[in-house]
Write an enzyme that holds these catalytic residues in place. Structure first.
Site, PDB file in Angstrom:
ATOM      1  N   ALA A 113       0.834  -1.220   0.000  1.00 23.19           N
ATOM      2  CA  ALA A 113       0.000   0.000   0.000  1.00 23.19           C
ATOM      3  C   ALA A 113       0.862   1.262   0.000  1.00 23.19           C
ATOM      4  O   ALA A 113       1.937   1.247   0.599  1.00 23.19           O
ATOM      5  CB  ALA A 113      -0.910   0.006   1.225  1.00 23.19           C
ATOM      6  N   LYS A 117       4.042   0.909  -6.528  1.00 23.37           N
ATOM      7  CA  LYS A 117       4.855  -0.105  -7.227  1.00 23.37           C
ATOM      8  C   LYS A 117       3.983  -1.244  -7.739  1.00 23.37           C
ATOM      9  O   LYS A 117       4.235  -1.796  -8.805  1.00 23.37           O
ATOM     10  CB  LYS A 117       5.969  -0.592  -6.310  1.00 23.37           C
ATOM     11  CG  LYS A 117       6.899   0.571  -5.979  1.00 23.37           C
ATOM     12  CD  LYS A 117       8.054   0.221  -5.138  1.00 23.37           C
ATOM     13  CE  LYS A 117       8.785   1.472  -4.703  1.00 23.37           C
ATOM     14  NZ  LYS A 117       8.023   2.314  -3.719  1.00 23.37           N
ATOM     15  N   CYS A 232      12.936   3.732   1.486  1.00 20.55           N
ATOM     16  CA  CYS A 232      13.097   5.158   1.194  1.00 20.55           C
ATOM     17  C   CYS A 232      13.915   5.787   2.318  1.00 20.55           C
ATOM     18  O   CYS A 232      13.575   6.856   2.803  1.00 20.55           O
ATOM     19  CB  CYS A 232      11.763   5.838   0.961  1.00 20.55           C
ATOM     20  SG  CYS A 232      10.634   5.692   2.322  1.00 20.55           S
TER      21      CYS A 232
HETATM   22  N1  SAM Z   1       5.151  -0.244  -1.936  1.00 22.76           N
HETATM   23  C1  SAM Z   1       4.295   0.847  -1.563  1.00 22.76           C
HETATM   24  C2  SAM Z   1       4.142   1.780  -2.736  1.00 22.76           C
HETATM   25  O1  SAM Z   1       4.995   1.818  -3.627  1.00 22.76           O
HETATM   26  O2  SAM Z   1       3.100   2.470  -2.826  1.00 22.76           O
HETATM   27  C3  SAM Z   1       4.816   1.557  -0.312  1.00 22.76           C
HETATM   28  C4  SAM Z   1       5.032   0.610   0.834  1.00 22.76           C
HETATM   29  S1  SAM Z   1       5.488   1.377   2.347  1.00 22.76           S
HETATM   30  C5  SAM Z   1       7.118   1.846   2.063  1.00 22.76           C
HETATM   31  C6  SAM Z   1       5.663   0.002   3.405  1.00 22.76           C
HETATM   32  C7  SAM Z   1       4.395  -0.736   3.760  1.00 22.76           C
HETATM   33  O3  SAM Z   1       4.734  -1.815   4.646  1.00 22.76           O
HETATM   34  C8  SAM Z   1       3.356   0.092   4.493  1.00 22.76           C
HETATM   35  O4  SAM Z   1       2.156   0.105   3.768  1.00 22.76           O
HETATM   36  C9  SAM Z   1       3.162  -0.605   5.827  1.00 22.76           C
HETATM   37  O5  SAM Z   1       1.831  -0.645   6.282  1.00 22.76           O
HETATM   38  C10 SAM Z   1       3.668  -2.008   5.548  1.00 22.76           C
HETATM   39  N2  SAM Z   1       4.158  -2.707   6.768  1.00 22.76           N
HETATM   40  C11 SAM Z   1       4.290  -2.217   8.027  1.00 22.76           C
HETATM   41  N3  SAM Z   1       4.728  -3.175   8.850  1.00 22.76           N
HETATM   42  C12 SAM Z   1       4.864  -4.296   8.135  1.00 22.76           C
HETATM   43  C13 SAM Z   1       5.268  -5.618   8.435  1.00 22.76           C
HETATM   44  N4  SAM Z   1       5.629  -5.983   9.657  1.00 22.76           N
HETATM   45  N5  SAM Z   1       5.272  -6.517   7.446  1.00 22.76           N
HETATM   46  C14 SAM Z   1       4.908  -6.155   6.192  1.00 22.76           C
HETATM   47  N6  SAM Z   1       4.533  -4.919   5.849  1.00 22.76           N
HETATM   48  C15 SAM Z   1       4.513  -4.001   6.799  1.00 22.76           C
END
Ligand code: SAM
Length: 459
Positions: A113, A117, A232
């Site tokens: 989310a 990507k 990031c």
């Molecule tokens: N890939 C997305 C985009 O391009 O729009 C952005 C992703 S963001 C950097 C990282 C995501 O990892 C967040 O949506 C967050 O909710 C999720 N996240 C948080 N803790 C996590 C966990 N323990 N395992 C997997 N995902 C997690």
């Protein structure tokens, strides 16, 4: 808000005084604005009403830098899914995968989310491929699902569970992408909250979480498959550090990816951690935000056998021939689709991925997959709003009504629409030829069927 002191000390130590100062100065400057075109809805020659493109993003065929930031909220092309607002550095993940994805490939986007990507991968895998976009946070998964509907490629499944659950599909994916939750130093320019939330403790917590996610990601990857890791942040502990810790347990199963050519003028800093190739994006060197990406492969003889978890629920029902006949009318390539029913709504899945989607639906919470077509009443389809946004809708199935700028925005606000130009019954509402949703005319009245949850609120 000032940059966190320990962060400034660290970048000066890591990069040297002059380069470190240049980075800090860039983080106090303006962010470039960029979008990525949706090739299923806007080809290279397409024009956009509200965008003033300045130049192409060098590492992404569909990427465009804009001269200024428009009001995306009031732009009908934005709501039609003709482009995605995505900062330029993160568009680079597509460059790493280009030429790698055979037709029918399966990609797992493990931290997906809001979907920047995910939508990029969906444009790369083609209509027979599948992107499984997982998001652990349910609220964020729902935003992801809205963006997936809007992108309209029909080759994405959105799941919401812990990485462990979806990675129980072992050695099942050709590509696994981990865009890890991180300390967000690369966002310091755009996002004051990222500055405010930064702490050394948070960096340690992120690094530990990244280690756990990478372990799961590795299980899900096929031998010979590609692992993409990105963050990031500039923080070594979360970037190269995560890869070093991963190599300590994965060892020789990790092998190098193909050679990747970059333009020297792009300003990307290349490196390596064992077989991993790494790419650093510093805002004082590249036109984009801070970003880190890395790519490696799993050795073809890594030996894992594919494992598909047992189905624990039966949510998907087939549709009969008569219903399939009605559904077929609405899509351009019905022969490539499998029609199914889930909780009273009919969906079209890419038939090349139907078995995979069936297996996923039985084992993990799938909140959206393929294209929601709608509900059948007495043999006729009441179309779902997602069908309007699907790039493969067959427009000959429905009356098409073109609305001019202000009328189209009123439609997107879910305001009343006058009946002029609409046929009796269901209409596909378009602006500048791009579909936005449906409306139903009954005599002199029009029911605006745009979803309440998506309507424009901003004045
Ligand atoms: N890939 C997305 C985009 O391009 O729009 C952005 C992703 S963001 C950097 C990282 C995501 O990892 C967040 O949506 C967050 O909710 C999720 N996240 C948080 N803790 C996590 C966990 N323990 N395992 C997997 N995902 C997690």
């Amino acid at each position: 808000m000032n940059l966190p002191e320990p962060f400034v000390r660290r970048v000066l130590a890591d990069l040297g005084e002059a380069e470190g100062r240049a980075l800090c100065a860039a983080l106090d400057g303006e962010s470039p604005v960029s979008v990525r075109r949706n090739p299923a809805k806007a080809d290279a020659a397409a024009e956009f009403a509200a965008l003033v493109p300045e130049r192409a993003v060098p590492w992404c065929r569909e990427g465009l830098y804009l001269r200024e930031r428009p009001s995306f909220t009031l732009d009908t092309d934005f709501h039609a899914g003709a482009y995605y607002v995505q900062e330029a550095s993160s568009q680079f993940v597509g460059y790493l995968l280009e030429g790698l994805l055979r037709s029918g490939a399966r990609v797992l986007d493990l931290c997906a989310a809001p979907g920047g990507k995910t939508t990029l991968y969906a444009s790369l895998v083609g209509s027979d491929g599948l992107v499984v976009a997982n998001e652990i946070d349910r609220r964020r998964a729902s935003v992801l699902s809205d963006n997936v509907r809007k992108w309209g490629t029909g080759n994405i499944a959105v799941t919401t569970c812990e990485p462990r659950a979806v990675c129980d599909f072992e050695a099942w994916f050709d590509v696994v992408a981990v865009d890890a939750p991180c300390s967000g130093e690369g966002m310091f320019r755009k996002d004051d909250q990222a500055r405010g939330e930064w702490s050394e403790g948070n960096v340690r917590m992120c690094a530990a979480r990244q280690d756990a996610i990478l372990r799961e990601a590795w299980r899900a990857l096929k031998p010979g498959g590609t692992l993409l890791y990105s963050t990031c942040t500039f923080n070594r502990d979360e970037d190269e550090g995560s890869l070093e810790r991963m190599l300590a347990w994965a060892g020789e199963e990790v092998v190098g990816a193909e050679e990747i050519d970059l333009g020297a003028e792009w300003g990307i800093v290349c490196g390596a951690v064992g077989p991993w190739r790494t790419f650093r994006f510093y805002p004082h060197r590249v036109c984009g935000e801070g970003f880190f990406a890395a790519v490696a492969r799993k050795a073809p003889d890594a030996g894992d056998r594919t494992h598909v978890p047992k189905a624990r629920r039966q949510v998907v029902a087939p549709v009969d021939r008569k219903c399939a006949g009605e559904l077929s009318r609405w899509v351009c390539e019905p022969a490539r689709m499998r029609f199914v029913e889930i909780a009273g709504t009919c969906y079209a899945w890419p038939s090349a991925q139907a078995e995979a989607l069936q297996a996923l639906s039985g084992a993990v919470p799938v909140i959206y997959a393929g294209v929601a077509l709608g509900q059948l009443f007495k043999g006729a389809l009441k179309p779902d709003p997602a069908l309007a946004l699907y790039a493969g809708i067959d427009r000959s199935a429905v009356a098409v009504a073109e609305l001019s700028g202000e009328r189209a925005v009123a439609y997107l606000r879910r305001q009343e629409v006058s009946p002029e130009g609409l046929a009796e019954g269901i209409n596909l509402i378009c602006a500048r030829g791009r579909a936005l949703g449906f409306a139903k005319r009954i005599g002199g009245r029009v029911n605006n069927l745009y979803p309440n949850s998506l309507r424009i609120i901003k004045q």
